[in-house]
Design an enzyme around this catalytic site. Sequence first.
Site, PDB file in Angstrom:
ATOM      1  N   HIS A  96     -47.786   3.701  22.118  1.00  0.00           N
ATOM      2  CA  HIS A  96     -46.586   2.865  22.002  1.00  0.00           C
ATOM      3  C   HIS A  96     -46.919   1.541  21.303  1.00  0.00           C
ATOM      4  CE1 HIS A  96     -42.712   1.181  23.831  1.00  0.00           C
ATOM      5  NE2 HIS A  96     -43.341   0.085  23.417  1.00  0.00           N
ATOM      6  N   GLU A  97     -48.025   0.911  21.721  1.00  0.00           N
ATOM      7  CA  GLU A  97     -48.364  -0.395  21.148  1.00  0.00           C
ATOM      8  C   GLU A  97     -48.837  -0.274  19.694  1.00  0.00           C
ATOM      9  OE1 GLU A  97     -47.280  -2.793  22.706  1.00  0.00           O
ATOM     10  OE2 GLU A  97     -47.051  -1.833  24.657  1.00  0.00           O
TER      11      GLU A  97
ATOM     12  N   GLN B 147     -44.271  -8.139  18.271  1.00  0.00           N
ATOM     13  CA  GLN B 147     -43.267  -8.417  19.306  1.00  0.00           C
ATOM     14  C   GLN B 147     -43.181  -9.892  19.639  1.00  0.00           C
ATOM     15  OE1 GLN B 147     -44.764  -5.266  22.207  1.00  0.00           O
ATOM     16  NE2 GLN B 147     -42.558  -5.268  22.577  1.00  0.00           N
TER      17      GLN B 147
ATOM     18  N   GLY C 133     -47.819  -3.758  28.249  1.00  0.00           N
ATOM     19  CA  GLY C 133     -48.446  -3.854  26.939  1.00  0.00           C
ATOM     20  C   GLY C 133     -47.611  -4.753  26.057  1.00  0.00           C
TER      21      GLY C 133
ATOM     22  N   HIS D 209     -46.049  -0.126  17.353  1.00  0.00           N
ATOM     23  CA  HIS D 209     -45.492  -1.445  17.014  1.00  0.00           C
ATOM     24  C   HIS D 209     -46.201  -2.044  15.801  1.00  0.00           C
ATOM     25  CE1 HIS D 209     -42.498  -2.431  20.006  1.00  0.00           C
ATOM     26  NE2 HIS D 209     -43.304  -2.168  21.019  1.00  0.00           N
TER      27      HIS D 209
ATOM     28  N   CYS E 296     -39.302  -0.932  26.603  1.00  0.00           N
ATOM     29  CA  CYS E 296     -39.969  -1.837  25.670  1.00  0.00           C
ATOM     30  C   CYS E 296     -39.385  -3.227  25.852  1.00  0.00           C
ATOM     31  CB  CYS E 296     -39.733  -1.349  24.237  1.00  0.00           C
ATOM     32  SG  CYS E 296     -40.540  -2.365  22.988  1.00  0.00           S
ATOM     33  N   LEU E 297     -40.239  -4.240  25.866  1.00  0.00           N
ATOM     34  CA  LEU E 297     -39.744  -5.608  26.012  1.00  0.00           C
ATOM     35  C   LEU E 297     -38.865  -6.010  24.825  1.00  0.00           C
ATOM     36  CD1 LEU E 297     -42.961  -7.335  27.402  1.00  0.00           C
ATOM     37  CD2 LEU E 297     -40.914  -6.687  28.690  1.00  0.00           C
TER      38      LEU E 297
END
Length: 184
Positions: free
Chosen positions: A144-145, A54, A49, A148, A102-103
Amino acid sequence: MAILNVAKLGNPILRKRAQRVTLEEALAPEFQNFLEDMVDTMRELDGVGLAGPQVFQSKRVLVIESEANPRYSDTPNLSLIVMLNPKITSASSETIDGWEGCLSLENLRGVVSRSAKISVNGFNRFMEPMTIDAEGFLSVVFQHEIDHLNGALFIDRMKDFSTLSHLAEYDQYWAKRHVGAESL
Ligand code: ZN
């Protein structure tokens, strides 16, 4: 195809509330190209995702996709979702605990508790309304997304930092006992 730079923990853009995407913005060719770049970036970095902030666009947009691979053999297949202006309209009180990564927080993993089932309203890439009922892994990825988009990171959701681990230590001490660690 372009691989976008990913904002890392400490960058203030990750802590800002992202702006809604307007119809006019959504339909602009450059925004459609940006959506393609988000998908390419997620795939290139083996994420499941990615959210606008991000990749330095403080816009309410997310992409989700996963397929099982040798590195994440426990990951369910999720077909590609591109959603603009997502909003969680219901969330179960039943929760599930799972490992998240997480990236934007490279090399970290931690256990987070999330609602097991949610409903999400939003719009597809052409600003047509869509609703998704998600459970299990997909429910976790969505939460999670969407966090963000509101300036929140998975570490904010951890109730107990004793599981917060670097990836090598996660692999050594935890991976055999838990499943579901992903780069979100
Ligand atoms: Zn993330």
